[in-house]
Write an enzyme that holds these catalytic residues in place. Structure first.
Site, PDB file in Angstrom:
ATOM      1  N   ARG A  73      34.191  44.489  36.182  1.00  0.00           N
ATOM      2  CA  ARG A  73      33.249  43.386  35.941  1.00  0.00           C
ATOM      3  C   ARG A  73      32.796  42.694  37.227  1.00  0.00           C
ATOM      4  O   ARG A  73      31.606  42.425  37.399  1.00  0.00           O
ATOM      5  CB  ARG A  73      33.869  42.339  34.999  1.00  0.00           C
ATOM      6  N   THR A  74      33.729  42.386  38.099  1.00  0.00           N
ATOM      7  CA  THR A  74      33.332  41.618  39.290  1.00  0.00           C
ATOM      8  C   THR A  74      32.432  42.471  40.176  1.00  0.00           C
ATOM      9  O   THR A  74      31.364  42.031  40.613  1.00  0.00           O
ATOM     10  CB  THR A  74      34.579  41.123  40.048  1.00  0.00           C
ATOM     11  N   ARG A 124      37.144  41.561  47.689  1.00  0.00           N
ATOM     12  CA  ARG A 124      38.337  41.530  46.833  1.00  0.00           C
ATOM     13  C   ARG A 124      39.472  42.171  47.604  1.00  0.00           C
ATOM     14  O   ARG A 124      39.296  43.231  48.209  1.00  0.00           O
ATOM     15  CB  ARG A 124      38.093  42.280  45.525  1.00  0.00           C
ATOM     16  N   HIS A 153      40.416  33.281  42.075  1.00  0.00           N
ATOM     17  CA  HIS A 153      39.291  34.142  41.705  1.00  0.00           C
ATOM     18  C   HIS A 153      38.141  33.202  41.341  1.00  0.00           C
ATOM     19  O   HIS A 153      37.792  33.052  40.172  1.00  0.00           O
ATOM     20  CB  HIS A 153      39.705  35.023  40.524  1.00  0.00           C
TER      21      HIS A 153
HETATM   22  C1  NCD Z   1      40.721  39.657  36.671  1.00  0.00           C
HETATM   23  C2  NCD Z   1      41.188  39.845  38.089  1.00  0.00           C
HETATM   24  O1  NCD Z   1      40.861  40.832  38.736  1.00  0.00           O
HETATM   25  O2  NCD Z   1      41.881  38.958  38.540  1.00  0.00           O
HETATM   26  N1  NCD Z   1      39.702  40.545  36.306  1.00  0.00           N
HETATM   27  C3  NCD Z   1      38.416  40.171  36.494  1.00  0.00           C
HETATM   28  O3  NCD Z   1      37.949  40.046  37.602  1.00  0.00           O
HETATM   29  N2  NCD Z   1      37.697  39.921  35.402  1.00  0.00           N
HETATM   30  C4  NCD Z   1      41.808  39.630  35.690  1.00  0.00           C
HETATM   31  C5  NCD Z   1      42.781  40.768  35.671  1.00  0.00           C
HETATM   32  O4  NCD Z   1      42.700  41.727  36.436  1.00  0.00           O
HETATM   33  O5  NCD Z   1      43.692  40.684  34.843  1.00  0.00           O
END
Ligand code: NCD
Length: 330
Positions: A73-74, A124, A153
């Site tokens: 998603r990100t 990230r 995040h």
């Molecule tokens: C989250 C993350 O990467 O922290 N995912 C995200 O970006 N939607 C949550 C997760 O990985 O559990």
């Protein structure tokens, strides 16, 4: 829908410069007014996407997506956000394998290389504090934290807050339930900070004992403005919660498979039954996703389930708005 009043427009003019050129590292850096600005722009981005309007707002801009950890998603929403606004992305997934990091180049030098090629770096990383470190190394372009270890995040929280704002028309006086891996979940850590920017919010925390916030984090976050209450069983879930926010146990953060399995065994899953027994009708059920041991698919059809609908989509709109603001385009 966010109502953009004339007054809000004037505020955008005043506050926009607060975003321009800024690194986005932590929810602590925002004010409630900043979020109003962001949400007003987010509402416009949503309309742009829903109307399939083409935009050249970021034409001529290049955004580096440096993802040292996996992401659907990100990564996907940032890439889509840039492209929907007419910009381009430099996509680097697994930099430790495909860049000179694998030859021993330092993290700082890697950041300096990609800042030479782009106008924003979205990062990230598995290490808490990596985004701050990158922001220090990058002298000329802003760095956006797309998740640093177990720390924060922030862009997930911006979309989570927008989702709450769309639903309730406010971000104060809300009661929420945060469930799962409070120890490791950067989405929980940022969301608590985000809701601390507004008055009268109460968050109930429900986790297996080994996945509670550290006592230090609990004490520190309790002083930020939000009321934190730890509960120990689903029987303690208050009916008046406006939202539930479920998180998976973060398997990749555990030292051994045994520790992970014992934590998962004690985790609670949302079922139609649980919703029926403990949730009110006008609440919403959220999950940053991925959904791994968090929510029974039988719940997906419930109108309160927003995780596969607005919550995901809001990630695109908020990231479009954030990029446009940071690059001084709105
Ligand atoms: C989250 C993350 O990467 O922290 N995912 C995200 O970006 N939607 C949550 C997760 O990985 O559990």
């Amino acid at each position: 829908m966010t109502q953009v009043t004339l007054e809000t427009h004037n505020k955008i003019a005043a506050i926009t410069s607060d975003f321009k050129g800024k690194d986005i590292i932590s929810l602590d850096q925002f004010s409630a007014e900043d979020l109003q600005t962001l949400f007003a722009v987010t509402g416009k981005m949503k309309q742009l996407v829903l109307n399939h309007e083409s935009s050249q707002l970021l034409a001529g801009y290049m955004v580096s997506l440096l993802f040292f950890e996996p992401s659907s998603r990100t990564f996907g929403s940032f890439a889509s956000a840039v492209k929907r606004l007419g910009g381009q992305t430099l996509d680097i997934q697994n930099p430790e394998i495909v860049t000179s990091t694998s030859k021993g180049e330092s993290f700082e030098d890697t950041i300096r290389v990609f800042e030479a090629y782009s106008d924003v770096i979205v990062l990230r990383h598995r290490t808490s504090g990596a985004a701050k470190q990158a922001a220090k190394a990058a002298q000329f372009v802003p760095v956006i934290n797309a998740g640093d270890g177990t720390n924060e995040h922030p862009t997930q929280t911006l979309l989570d807050l927008y989702t709450l704002y769309e639903q309730f028309g406010r971000l104060d006086s809300l009661n929420g339930l945060l469930v799962g891996d409070a120890y490791n979940s950067r989405t929980i850590h940022s969301l608590i900070r985000g809701l601390s920017l507004f008055p009268n919010n109460t968050l109930y925390l429900l986790s297996p004992v080994q996945l509670r916030l550290t006592r230090g984090d609990f004490a520190r976050l309790s002083t930020q403005g939000v009321k934190l209450i730890e509960i120990s069983s689903e029987k303690d879930i208050p009916r008046e919660c406006h939202f539930w926010y479920w998180t998976r146990v973060q398997q990749e953060r555990f030292a051994s498979p045994d520790e992970y399995h014992s934590a998962v065994q004690n985790s609670l899953i949302v079922t139609p039954h649980l919703l029926h027994d403990y949730a009110k009708q006008d609440m919403i059920l959220m999950d940053p996703l991925p959904r791994v041991g968090t929510i029974d698919p039988a719940v997906d059809g419930d109108e309160r389930a927003v995780y596969l609908k607005s919550q995901i989509r809001n990630g695109l709109y908020t990231r479009m708005a954030l990029l446009a603001l940071i690059l001084g385009k709105v």
